[in-house]
Design an enzyme around this catalytic site. Structure first.
Site, PDB file in Angstrom:
ATOM      1  CD  GLN A   1      43.703  56.575  50.135  1.00 54.67           C
ATOM      2  OE1 GLN A   1      43.642  55.776  49.218  1.00 54.67           O
ATOM      3  NE2 GLN A   1      43.041  56.411  51.267  1.00 54.67           N
TER       4      GLN A   1
ATOM      5  CG  HIS B   1      50.553  52.589  39.539  1.00 52.68           C
ATOM      6  ND1 HIS B   1      50.532  51.660  38.528  1.00 52.68           N
ATOM      7  CD2 HIS B   1      50.593  53.791  38.928  1.00 52.68           C
ATOM      8  CE1 HIS B   1      50.567  52.266  37.361  1.00 52.68           C
ATOM      9  NE2 HIS B   1      50.601  53.574  37.582  1.00 52.68           N
TER      10      HIS B   1
ATOM     11  CG  HIS C   1      45.382  54.955  42.764  1.00 52.77           C
ATOM     12  ND1 HIS C   1      46.512  54.452  43.396  1.00 52.77           N
ATOM     13  CD2 HIS C   1      44.352  54.738  43.615  1.00 52.77           C
ATOM     14  CE1 HIS C   1      46.164  53.944  44.559  1.00 52.77           C
ATOM     15  NE2 HIS C   1      44.861  54.108  44.724  1.00 52.77           N
TER      16      HIS C   1
ATOM     17  CG  HIS D   1      40.619  56.851  45.357  1.00 49.94           C
ATOM     18  ND1 HIS D   1      40.222  55.538  45.451  1.00 49.94           N
ATOM     19  CD2 HIS D   1      41.885  56.898  45.832  1.00 49.94           C
ATOM     20  CE1 HIS D   1      41.203  54.825  45.962  1.00 49.94           C
ATOM     21  NE2 HIS D   1      42.235  55.633  46.197  1.00 49.94           N
TER      22      HIS D   1
END
Length: 154
Positions: A89, A100, A102, A104
């Site tokens: 996202q 930050h 990332h 998933h």
């Protein structure tokens, strides 16, 4: 005599306990999720705090991608899953809750989401489904146990 400093991991404004981390490289790391959407939901994060994917360097993108691929494959096998979700996202309006970058990673099995979030018809009528509210915040002890199990995979 100089003291040896422990390796530090940050995720946006949060300092992460190293016991949550189960794999790391010079540019990225993988950790268990404090509020997993499903029990095996983990995150892969660049070490450098970067808000948006397009702000990563090419080397960071390559490392993050290779790390995500490795973590996804190992966890899929470990959990006898049949598929894996990889998701980013990128920005607040996309649903990113921590500023930050990332990835998933969620190993998936048939009907896992339906079985994890069982709701009766009456509950659905009373309140709109808010999955974020239903995601239980875990203790460091719970996360450490999961991370310990994953560390041996690498």
């Amino acid at each position: 005599m100089e003291e040896k400093r422990e390796e530090e991991f940050t995720f946006g404004p949060y300092k992460k306990d190293r016991r949550e981390v189960f794999y790391s490289t010079t540019l990225s790391y993988a950790l268990v999720n404090i509020r997993p959407a499903l029990p095996e939901h983990v995150l892969v994060i660049p070490r450098r705090e970067v808000k948006r994917f397009t702000d990563l360097t090419d080397d960071e993108i390559i490392d993050l991608s290779i790390t995500a691929k490795l973590v996804g494959a190992r966890l899929e096998q470990y959990h006898n899953a049949t598929s894996v979700n990889f998701g980013i996202q990128d920005g607040r309006e996309s649903g990113q809750t921590v500023p930050h970058v990332h990835i998933h990673i969620i190993p998936r099995k048939i009907d896992d989401y339906k079985n994890h979030y069982k709701l009766d018809d009456e509950a659905m009528k009373r309140k709109p489904l808010d999955i974020e509210d239903r995601r239980k915040k875990r203790t460091i002890e719970e996360m450490n146990l999961e991370a310990d199990a994953y560390r041996v995979l690498f």
